[in-house]
Write a protein that holds these residues in place. Structure first.
Motif, short mmCIF file in Angstrom:
data_model
loop_
_atom_site.label_atom_id
_atom_site.label_comp_id
_atom_site.label_asym_id
_atom_site.label_seq_id
_atom_site.Cartn_x
_atom_site.Cartn_y
_atom_site.Cartn_z
N PRO A 197 0.88 -1.10 0.14
CA PRO A 197 -0.05 -0.04 -0.11
C PRO A 197 1.04 1.24 -0.17
CG PRO A 197 0.01 -0.75 2.30
CD PRO A 197 0.76 -1.89 1.38
N ALA A 198 0.15 2.32 -0.59
CA ALA A 198 0.86 3.57 -0.54
C ALA A 198 0.59 4.17 0.88
CB ALA A 198 0.43 4.47 -1.65
N GLY A 199 1.18 5.44 1.11
CA GLY A 199 1.01 5.96 2.24
C GLY A 199 -0.44 6.36 2.59
N ALA A 200 -1.28 6.89 1.63
CA ALA A 200 -2.69 7.44 2.25
C ALA A 200 -3.67 6.12 2.20
CB ALA A 200 -3.11 8.30 0.84
N THR A 201 -3.33 4.89 1.54
CA THR A 201 -4.02 3.78 1.51
C THR A 201 -3.73 3.24 2.87
OG1 THR A 201 -3.71 3.40 -0.84
CG2 THR A 201 -4.31 1.54 0.42
#
Length: 382
Positions: free
Chosen positions: A121-125
Protein backbone atom coordinates in the motif's frame (compact mmCIF):
# COMPACT_ATOMS: atom_id res chain seq x y z
CA UNK A 1 -22.52 -20.15 -80.44
CA UNK A 2 -24.77 -23.16 -81.17
CA UNK A 3 -28.06 -23.67 -79.28
CA UNK A 4 -26.69 -26.65 -77.34
CA UNK A 5 -23.61 -24.82 -76.05
CA UNK A 6 -25.33 -23.28 -73.04
CA UNK A 7 -26.94 -26.62 -72.14
CA UNK A 8 -23.63 -28.49 -72.17
CA UNK A 9 -21.87 -25.86 -70.08
CA UNK A 10 -24.62 -25.48 -67.45
CA UNK A 11 -24.23 -28.86 -65.65
CA UNK A 12 -20.44 -28.44 -65.60
CA UNK A 13 -20.74 -25.04 -63.96
CA UNK A 14 -23.20 -26.42 -61.41
CA UNK A 15 -20.88 -29.31 -60.52
CA UNK A 16 -17.92 -26.97 -60.14
CA UNK A 17 -19.96 -24.64 -57.95
CA UNK A 18 -21.03 -27.50 -55.66
CA UNK A 19 -17.42 -28.63 -55.30
CA UNK A 20 -16.27 -25.07 -54.65
CA UNK A 21 -19.05 -24.54 -52.11
CA UNK A 22 -18.00 -27.51 -50.00
CA UNK A 23 -14.38 -26.42 -50.22
CA UNK A 24 -15.25 -22.91 -49.06
CA UNK A 25 -17.34 -24.37 -46.21
CA UNK A 26 -14.42 -26.54 -45.07
CA UNK A 27 -12.05 -23.56 -45.19
CA UNK A 28 -14.53 -21.46 -43.19
CA UNK A 29 -14.84 -24.17 -40.53
CA UNK A 30 -11.04 -24.49 -40.23
CA UNK A 31 -10.60 -20.73 -39.99
CA UNK A 32 -13.36 -20.50 -37.38
CA UNK A 33 -11.89 -23.25 -35.21
CA UNK A 34 -8.41 -21.73 -35.48
CA UNK A 35 -9.75 -18.28 -34.54
CA UNK A 36 -11.62 -19.57 -31.48
CA UNK A 37 -8.63 -21.64 -30.36
CA UNK A 38 -6.27 -18.69 -30.76
CA UNK A 39 -8.60 -16.45 -28.79
CA UNK A 40 -9.02 -18.93 -25.92
CA UNK A 41 -5.30 -19.74 -25.69
CA UNK A 42 -3.96 -16.23 -26.29
CA UNK A 43 -2.28 -14.47 -23.38
CA UNK A 44 -4.36 -11.79 -21.67
CA UNK A 45 -2.13 -8.86 -20.75
CA UNK A 46 -3.33 -6.41 -18.17
CA UNK A 47 -2.37 -4.06 -15.38
CA UNK A 48 -0.47 -4.52 -12.13
CA UNK A 49 -1.95 -7.25 -9.90
CA UNK A 50 -4.99 -7.61 -12.19
CA UNK A 51 -6.74 -10.89 -11.50
CA UNK A 52 -7.11 -11.87 -15.17
CA UNK A 53 -3.71 -10.68 -16.40
CA UNK A 54 -1.10 -13.20 -17.61
CA UNK A 55 1.63 -10.57 -17.85
CA UNK A 56 4.60 -10.82 -15.45
CA UNK A 57 3.08 -8.30 -13.02
CA UNK A 58 -0.41 -9.81 -13.24
CA UNK A 59 -2.00 -12.24 -10.77
CA UNK A 60 -3.78 -14.77 -12.99
CA UNK A 61 -1.73 -17.70 -11.65
CA UNK A 62 -2.53 -16.97 -7.98
CA UNK A 63 -6.22 -16.42 -8.65
CA UNK A 64 -6.37 -19.74 -10.54
CA UNK A 65 -4.72 -21.57 -7.62
CA UNK A 66 -7.14 -20.01 -5.14
CA UNK A 67 -10.16 -21.07 -7.16
CA UNK A 68 -8.81 -24.59 -7.59
CA UNK A 69 -8.56 -24.80 -3.80
CA UNK A 70 -12.20 -23.86 -3.28
CA UNK A 71 -11.88 -20.09 -2.69
CA UNK A 72 -14.54 -17.96 -4.33
CA UNK A 73 -12.65 -15.03 -5.89
CA UNK A 74 -14.71 -11.97 -6.78
CA UNK A 75 -12.91 -9.75 -9.31
CA UNK A 76 -14.06 -6.25 -8.36
CA UNK A 77 -13.35 -3.61 -10.99
CA UNK A 78 -14.98 -0.74 -9.07
CA UNK A 79 -15.68 0.37 -5.52
CA UNK A 80 -19.38 -0.28 -6.13
CA UNK A 81 -18.68 -3.98 -6.74
CA UNK A 82 -16.54 -4.10 -3.59
CA UNK A 83 -19.33 -2.61 -1.49
CA UNK A 84 -21.86 -5.03 -2.97
CA UNK A 85 -19.78 -8.21 -2.62
CA UNK A 86 -17.89 -7.66 0.66
CA UNK A 87 -19.43 -9.02 3.85
CA UNK A 88 -18.32 -9.74 7.44
CA UNK A 89 -17.14 -13.26 6.65
CA UNK A 90 -15.11 -12.33 3.57
CA UNK A 91 -11.58 -11.08 2.93
CA UNK A 92 -10.92 -7.89 0.99
CA UNK A 93 -7.60 -7.86 -0.88
CA UNK A 94 -6.55 -4.36 -1.89
CA UNK A 95 -3.56 -4.17 -4.23
CA UNK A 96 -2.00 -0.77 -4.75
CA UNK A 97 -2.14 0.52 -8.33
CA UNK A 98 -1.85 3.93 -9.96
CA UNK A 99 -5.64 4.23 -9.89
CA UNK A 100 -6.05 3.65 -6.14
CA UNK A 101 -6.20 7.21 -4.78
CA UNK A 102 -8.64 9.82 -3.59
CA UNK A 103 -10.11 10.48 -0.15
CA UNK A 104 -13.64 9.42 -1.17
CA UNK A 105 -12.50 6.06 -2.57
CA UNK A 106 -10.33 5.27 0.48
CA UNK A 107 -13.09 6.27 2.91
CA UNK A 108 -15.53 3.96 1.13
CA UNK A 109 -13.00 1.11 1.29
CA UNK A 110 -12.46 1.73 4.99
CA UNK A 111 -16.21 1.33 5.58
CA UNK A 112 -16.38 -2.06 3.85
CA UNK A 113 -16.93 -4.97 6.30
CA UNK A 114 -14.68 -8.01 6.62
CA UNK A 115 -10.96 -8.63 7.05
CA UNK A 116 -8.38 -6.79 4.95
CA UNK A 117 -5.22 -7.76 3.12
CA UNK A 118 -3.26 -4.76 1.84
CA UNK A 119 -0.59 -5.48 -0.77
CA UNK A 120 2.21 -2.92 -1.09
CA UNK A 121 0.00 0.00 0.00
CA UNK A 122 0.93 3.63 -0.55
CA UNK A 123 1.03 6.09 2.34
CA UNK A 124 -2.56 7.34 2.01
CA UNK A 125 -3.92 3.82 1.50
CA UNK A 126 -2.08 2.50 4.54
CA UNK A 127 -3.18 5.43 6.76
CA UNK A 128 -6.86 4.95 5.87
CA UNK A 129 -7.07 1.16 5.79
CA UNK A 130 -4.36 0.17 8.31
CA UNK A 131 -3.97 3.08 10.76
CA UNK A 132 -2.40 0.84 13.40
CA UNK A 133 0.96 0.58 11.62
CA UNK A 134 3.50 2.89 10.09
CA UNK A 135 6.32 2.52 7.64
CA UNK A 136 9.75 2.05 9.21
CA UNK A 137 12.95 3.42 7.73
CA UNK A 138 14.45 0.12 6.59
CA UNK A 139 13.88 -1.68 3.30
CA UNK A 140 14.28 -5.44 2.87
CA UNK A 141 15.73 -7.20 -0.15
CA UNK A 142 16.06 -10.83 -1.30
CA UNK A 143 14.97 -13.94 0.57
CA UNK A 144 13.89 -13.39 4.18
CA UNK A 145 13.02 -15.91 6.89
CA UNK A 146 9.76 -15.45 8.85
CA UNK A 147 11.24 -15.07 12.40
CA UNK A 148 7.73 -14.92 13.85
CA UNK A 149 5.01 -17.26 15.09
CA UNK A 150 2.38 -16.35 12.47
CA UNK A 151 1.18 -19.66 11.02
CA UNK A 152 0.83 -18.34 7.46
CA UNK A 153 4.47 -17.27 7.50
CA UNK A 154 6.01 -20.22 9.33
CA UNK A 155 4.39 -22.70 6.93
CA UNK A 156 5.69 -20.76 3.90
CA UNK A 157 9.28 -20.37 5.13
CA UNK A 158 11.73 -18.13 3.31
CA UNK A 159 10.15 -15.77 0.78
CA UNK A 160 11.59 -13.67 -2.03
CA UNK A 161 10.02 -10.21 -1.70
CA UNK A 162 12.47 -8.23 -3.80
CA UNK A 163 12.49 -4.58 -2.77
CA UNK A 164 9.90 -4.23 -0.02
CA UNK A 165 8.70 -1.77 2.62
CA UNK A 166 8.99 -2.63 6.29
CA UNK A 167 6.36 -1.71 8.89
CA UNK A 168 6.08 -1.34 12.65
CA UNK A 169 3.35 -0.59 15.17
CA UNK A 170 2.11 3.00 15.20
CA UNK A 171 0.71 2.71 18.73
CA UNK A 172 0.87 0.46 21.75
CA UNK A 173 -1.47 -2.09 20.18
CA UNK A 174 0.15 -5.50 19.61
CA UNK A 175 1.33 -6.10 16.04
CA UNK A 176 2.78 -9.35 14.70
CA UNK A 177 5.85 -8.60 12.54
CA UNK A 178 7.26 -11.22 10.15
CA UNK A 179 10.05 -11.12 7.59
CA UNK A 180 11.71 -8.13 9.32
CA UNK A 181 8.44 -6.21 9.21
CA UNK A 182 7.60 -6.78 5.53
CA UNK A 183 4.53 -8.69 6.71
CA UNK A 184 2.54 -7.34 9.67
CA UNK A 185 -0.81 -8.34 11.10
CA UNK A 186 -2.96 -6.94 13.87
CA UNK A 187 -6.59 -6.88 15.02
CA UNK A 188 -8.70 -3.73 15.10
CA UNK A 189 -12.30 -3.82 16.38
CA UNK A 190 -12.65 -7.52 15.60
CA UNK A 191 -11.23 -7.10 12.10
CA UNK A 192 -7.93 -8.77 11.09
CA UNK A 193 -5.77 -6.42 9.06
CA UNK A 194 -2.74 -7.81 7.21
CA UNK A 195 -0.26 -5.62 5.37
CA UNK A 196 2.52 -6.82 3.04
CA UNK A 197 5.15 -4.39 1.80
CA UNK A 198 5.69 -6.14 -1.53
CA UNK A 199 3.52 -7.49 -4.34
CA UNK A 200 6.22 -9.48 -6.16
CA UNK A 201 5.55 -12.75 -4.33
CA UNK A 202 1.92 -12.68 -5.55
CA UNK A 203 2.66 -11.81 -9.16
CA UNK A 204 2.99 -14.29 -12.00
CA UNK A 205 6.73 -13.67 -12.32
CA UNK A 206 7.54 -14.26 -8.65
CA UNK A 207 5.04 -16.89 -7.59
CA UNK A 208 7.42 -19.85 -8.10
CA UNK A 209 10.34 -18.46 -6.05
CA UNK A 210 11.02 -20.30 -2.74
CA UNK A 211 7.96 -20.02 -0.45
CA UNK A 212 6.22 -17.24 -2.40
CA UNK A 213 3.27 -19.32 -3.58
CA UNK A 214 2.73 -20.82 -0.14
CA UNK A 215 2.69 -17.42 1.58
CA UNK A 216 0.39 -15.96 -1.09
CA UNK A 217 -2.04 -18.86 -0.71
CA UNK A 218 -1.88 -18.71 3.09
CA UNK A 219 -2.67 -14.99 3.16
CA UNK A 220 -5.26 -14.77 0.37
CA UNK A 221 -6.91 -18.15 1.02
CA UNK A 222 -7.81 -17.76 4.69
CA UNK A 223 -11.48 -17.07 3.89
CA UNK A 224 -13.84 -19.00 1.59
CA UNK A 225 -14.79 -15.70 -0.11
CA UNK A 226 -12.16 -13.27 -1.44
CA UNK A 227 -12.94 -9.87 -2.98
CA UNK A 228 -9.99 -8.94 -5.23
CA UNK A 229 -9.67 -5.20 -5.77
CA UNK A 230 -6.77 -3.96 -7.92
CA UNK A 231 -8.34 -0.97 -9.75
CA UNK A 232 -7.24 -0.54 -13.36
CA UNK A 233 -9.12 2.71 -14.01
CA UNK A 234 -9.69 5.86 -12.03
CA UNK A 235 -13.12 6.45 -10.55
CA UNK A 236 -14.72 9.85 -10.24
CA UNK A 237 -12.33 11.44 -12.77
CA UNK A 238 -12.12 11.62 -16.56
CA UNK A 239 -9.96 8.62 -17.40
CA UNK A 240 -9.76 9.42 -21.10
CA UNK A 241 -11.72 6.33 -22.10
CA UNK A 242 -13.33 7.92 -25.15
CA UNK A 243 -13.61 5.70 -28.19
CA UNK A 244 -12.41 6.57 -31.69
CA UNK A 245 -15.98 7.27 -32.76
CA UNK A 246 -16.40 9.84 -29.98
CA UNK A 247 -13.39 11.75 -31.30
CA UNK A 248 -14.72 12.02 -34.89
CA UNK A 249 -16.84 15.12 -35.59
CA UNK A 250 -20.41 14.54 -36.75
CA UNK A 251 -19.77 16.31 -40.08
CA UNK A 252 -16.96 13.87 -40.90
CA UNK A 253 -19.26 10.92 -40.23
CA UNK A 254 -21.84 12.21 -42.71
CA UNK A 255 -19.16 12.80 -45.35
CA UNK A 256 -17.92 9.22 -44.93
CA UNK A 257 -21.43 7.81 -45.36
CA UNK A 258 -21.97 9.91 -48.49
CA UNK A 259 -18.74 8.56 -49.96
CA UNK A 260 -19.85 5.01 -49.20
CA UNK A 261 -23.18 5.56 -50.99
CA UNK A 262 -21.40 7.15 -53.95
CA UNK A 263 -18.99 4.23 -54.28
CA UNK A 264 -21.89 1.75 -54.21
CA UNK A 265 -23.77 3.66 -56.93
CA UNK A 266 -20.68 3.78 -59.15
CA UNK A 267 -20.15 0.04 -58.63
CA UNK A 268 -23.76 -0.68 -59.65
CA UNK A 269 -23.46 1.59 -62.68
CA UNK A 270 -20.16 0.17 -63.89
CA UNK A 271 -20.95 -3.43 -63.02
CA UNK A 272 -21.62 -6.00 -65.72
CA UNK A 273 -23.78 -9.06 -65.43
CA UNK A 274 -21.70 -12.25 -65.44
CA UNK A 275 -23.46 -14.83 -67.57
CA UNK A 276 -22.83 -18.57 -67.94
CA UNK A 277 -19.49 -19.85 -69.20
CA UNK A 278 -19.28 -20.23 -72.96
CA UNK A 279 -17.04 -22.84 -74.58
CA UNK A 280 -15.19 -21.25 -77.48
CA UNK A 281 -12.72 -22.77 -79.87
CA UNK A 282 -9.25 -21.30 -80.00
CA UNK A 283 -8.86 -19.03 -83.04
CA UNK A 284 -5.45 -20.50 -83.91
CA UNK A 285 -4.11 -24.04 -83.55
CA UNK A 286 -0.32 -24.26 -83.64
CA UNK A 287 1.04 -27.68 -84.56
CA UNK A 288 3.93 -29.08 -82.58
CA UNK A 289 5.96 -29.58 -85.76
CA UNK A 290 5.79 -25.86 -86.47
CA UNK A 291 7.19 -25.11 -83.03
CA UNK A 292 10.08 -27.49 -83.60
CA UNK A 293 10.76 -26.03 -87.04
CA UNK A 294 10.69 -22.51 -85.68
CA UNK A 295 13.21 -23.31 -82.96
CA UNK A 296 15.40 -25.07 -85.51
CA UNK A 297 15.39 -22.00 -87.76
CA UNK A 298 16.43 -19.86 -84.82
CA UNK A 299 19.34 -22.18 -84.05
CA UNK A 300 20.35 -22.20 -87.73
CA UNK A 301 20.15 -18.40 -88.10
CA UNK A 302 22.51 -17.98 -85.17
CA UNK A 303 24.65 -21.00 -86.13
CA UNK A 304 24.12 -22.34 -82.65
CA UNK A 305 25.03 -25.94 -83.48
CA UNK A 306 26.40 -26.44 -79.96
CA UNK A 307 23.08 -25.42 -78.36
CA UNK A 308 21.13 -27.58 -80.80
CA UNK A 309 23.37 -30.59 -80.17
CA UNK A 310 23.07 -30.15 -76.40
CA UNK A 311 19.27 -29.98 -76.63
CA UNK A 312 19.14 -33.12 -78.81
CA UNK A 313 21.44 -35.09 -76.50
CA UNK A 314 19.47 -34.01 -73.39
CA UNK A 315 16.14 -35.00 -74.97
CA UNK A 316 17.51 -38.39 -75.99
CA UNK A 317 18.79 -39.08 -72.47
CA UNK A 318 15.43 -38.07 -70.97
CA UNK A 319 13.71 -40.72 -73.11
CA UNK A 320 16.33 -43.45 -72.68
CA UNK A 321 17.02 -43.26 -68.92
CA UNK A 322 13.55 -44.46 -67.83
CA UNK A 323 13.94 -47.52 -70.07
CA UNK A 324 17.25 -48.30 -68.35
CA UNK A 325 15.79 -47.82 -64.86
CA UNK A 326 18.17 -44.96 -64.12
CA UNK A 327 17.48 -41.52 -62.72
CA UNK A 328 18.47 -38.22 -64.27
CA UNK A 329 21.15 -37.75 -61.61
CA UNK A 330 22.88 -41.04 -62.49
CA UNK A 331 26.64 -41.11 -63.01
CA UNK A 332 27.57 -40.56 -66.71
CA UNK A 333 29.86 -43.61 -66.76
CA UNK A 334 27.03 -45.79 -65.44
CA UNK A 335 24.70 -44.42 -68.10
CA UNK A 336 27.24 -45.11 -70.88
CA UNK A 337 27.80 -48.67 -69.64
CA UNK A 338 24.07 -49.38 -69.45
CA UNK A 339 23.38 -48.02 -72.95
CA UNK A 340 26.28 -49.98 -74.40
CA UNK A 341 25.02 -53.18 -72.78
CA UNK A 342 21.47 -52.69 -74.08
CA UNK A 343 22.27 -51.42 -77.58
CA UNK A 344 25.35 -53.50 -78.42
CA UNK A 345 27.37 -50.39 -79.27
CA UNK A 346 30.85 -49.86 -77.90
CA UNK A 347 31.17 -47.64 -74.81
CA UNK A 348 33.49 -45.29 -76.72
CA UNK A 349 30.89 -44.81 -79.47
CA UNK A 350 28.14 -44.15 -76.93
CA UNK A 351 30.38 -41.69 -75.08
CA UNK A 352 31.25 -39.85 -78.27
CA UNK A 353 27.57 -39.63 -79.27
CA UNK A 354 26.37 -38.35 -75.90
CA UNK A 355 29.34 -36.28 -74.73
CA UNK A 356 31.43 -35.62 -77.80
CA UNK A 357 32.40 -32.21 -79.16
CA UNK A 358 29.86 -29.89 -80.70
CA UNK A 359 29.28 -30.39 -84.47
CA UNK A 360 31.37 -28.09 -86.65
CA UNK A 361 29.02 -28.10 -89.66
CA UNK A 362 25.37 -28.71 -90.43
CA UNK A 363 26.29 -32.08 -91.90
CA UNK A 364 27.95 -33.08 -88.62
CA UNK A 365 24.77 -32.05 -86.78
CA UNK A 366 22.63 -34.22 -89.07
CA UNK A 367 25.04 -37.14 -88.51
CA UNK A 368 24.71 -36.66 -84.72
CA UNK A 369 20.92 -36.72 -85.00
CA UNK A 370 21.06 -40.06 -86.87
CA UNK A 371 23.45 -41.55 -84.32
CA UNK A 372 21.19 -40.49 -81.44
CA UNK A 373 18.13 -41.87 -83.22
CA UNK A 374 19.85 -45.22 -83.94
CA UNK A 375 21.05 -45.55 -80.34
CA UNK A 376 17.58 -44.78 -78.95
CA UNK A 377 15.97 -47.30 -81.31
CA UNK A 378 18.46 -50.04 -80.33
CA UNK A 379 17.78 -49.46 -76.63
CA UNK A 380 14.03 -49.52 -77.18
CA UNK A 381 14.17 -52.77 -79.16
CA UNK A 382 16.53 -54.60 -76.80
Amino acid sequence: MTPGAGTSVGPTVARRWRALRWGLLAIAVVVGVATVSSYLSAPKPGGRMEATSTSPDGARALVTLLRENGVTVIEADSIAVVEREARPGSLLLVAQTFHLFGADLLDRLAAVPGDRLLVDPAGATRENLAPGIRRSESLSFGGIAPTCDLRAATQAGTVQFGAADSYEAAAAAPVTRCYDGVLVQYTDEGRTITVVGSALFMMNEGLLDEGNAALAMNLAGTHPRLVWFAPQRSEGTDSGGASVGDLIPTQVTWVVWQLVVAVLLVALWKGRRVGPLVAERLPVVVRASETVEGRGRLYRSRRARDRAAEALRTSTLQRILPRLGLGFAADPNSVIAAIAARSGLSPSAVSHTLHGPAPATDADLVTLVRQLDDMERLVAQS
